[in-house]
Design a protein around this motif. Structure first.
Motif, short mmCIF file in Angstrom:
data_model
loop_
_atom_site.label_atom_id
_atom_site.label_comp_id
_atom_site.label_asym_id
_atom_site.label_seq_id
_atom_site.Cartn_x
_atom_site.Cartn_y
_atom_site.Cartn_z
N UNK A 152 0.82 -1.20 0.00
CA UNK A 152 0.00 0.00 0.00
C UNK A 152 0.86 1.27 0.00
N UNK A 153 2.02 1.21 0.64
CA UNK A 153 2.90 2.38 0.77
C UNK A 153 3.25 2.96 -0.60
N UNK A 210 5.77 10.92 4.67
CA UNK A 210 5.17 11.69 5.75
C UNK A 210 5.47 11.08 7.12
N UNK A 211 5.59 9.76 7.18
CA UNK A 211 5.89 9.11 8.45
C UNK A 211 7.30 9.48 8.92
N UNK A 212 8.26 9.48 8.01
CA UNK A 212 9.64 9.82 8.35
C UNK A 212 9.76 11.29 8.74
N UNK A 213 8.95 12.14 8.15
CA UNK A 213 8.96 13.55 8.52
C UNK A 213 8.33 13.76 9.89
N UNK A 214 7.25 13.03 10.17
CA UNK A 214 6.52 13.21 11.43
C UNK A 214 7.24 12.57 12.61
N UNK A 258 -0.51 10.64 9.56
CA UNK A 258 -0.01 11.41 8.42
C UNK A 258 0.11 10.59 7.14
N UNK A 259 0.09 9.29 7.24
CA UNK A 259 0.22 8.45 6.04
C UNK A 259 -0.99 8.67 5.13
N UNK A 260 -0.76 9.16 3.90
CA UNK A 260 -1.89 9.49 3.04
C UNK A 260 -2.66 8.28 2.52
N UNK A 261 -2.08 7.09 2.62
CA UNK A 261 -2.76 5.89 2.11
C UNK A 261 -3.08 4.88 3.20
#
Length: 64
Positions: A9-10, A15-19, A53-56
């Motif tokens: 799915x990724x 966004x995860x690494x940024x958050x 934050x993960x968009x998917x």
């Protein structure tokens, strides 16, 4: 608790690494990965934000 990343799915948005850079990184292909020894992410206050934050929706926190 554990963190699961659905690699199918990724999309590599990062966004995860940024958050939560203390828990997540991106692999050589740009997809989400957990830092070594951080499979649970416990103690990192930004773990939940990274999941949101993960968009998917590729990241989930599981009960171990």
């Amino acid at each position: 608790m554990g963190i699961a990343i659905d690699k199918d799915v990724c999309i590599g948005a990062g966004q995860c690494a940024l958050a939560a850079p203390g828990v997540f990184t991106q692999d050589d292909d740009g997809f989400s990965a957990l830092l070594p020894g951080r499979a649970d992410g416990d103690g990192d206050p930004m773990r939940g934000e990274a999941v949101r934050a993960c968009p998917v929706g590729a990241i989930t926190v599981t009960q171990a």
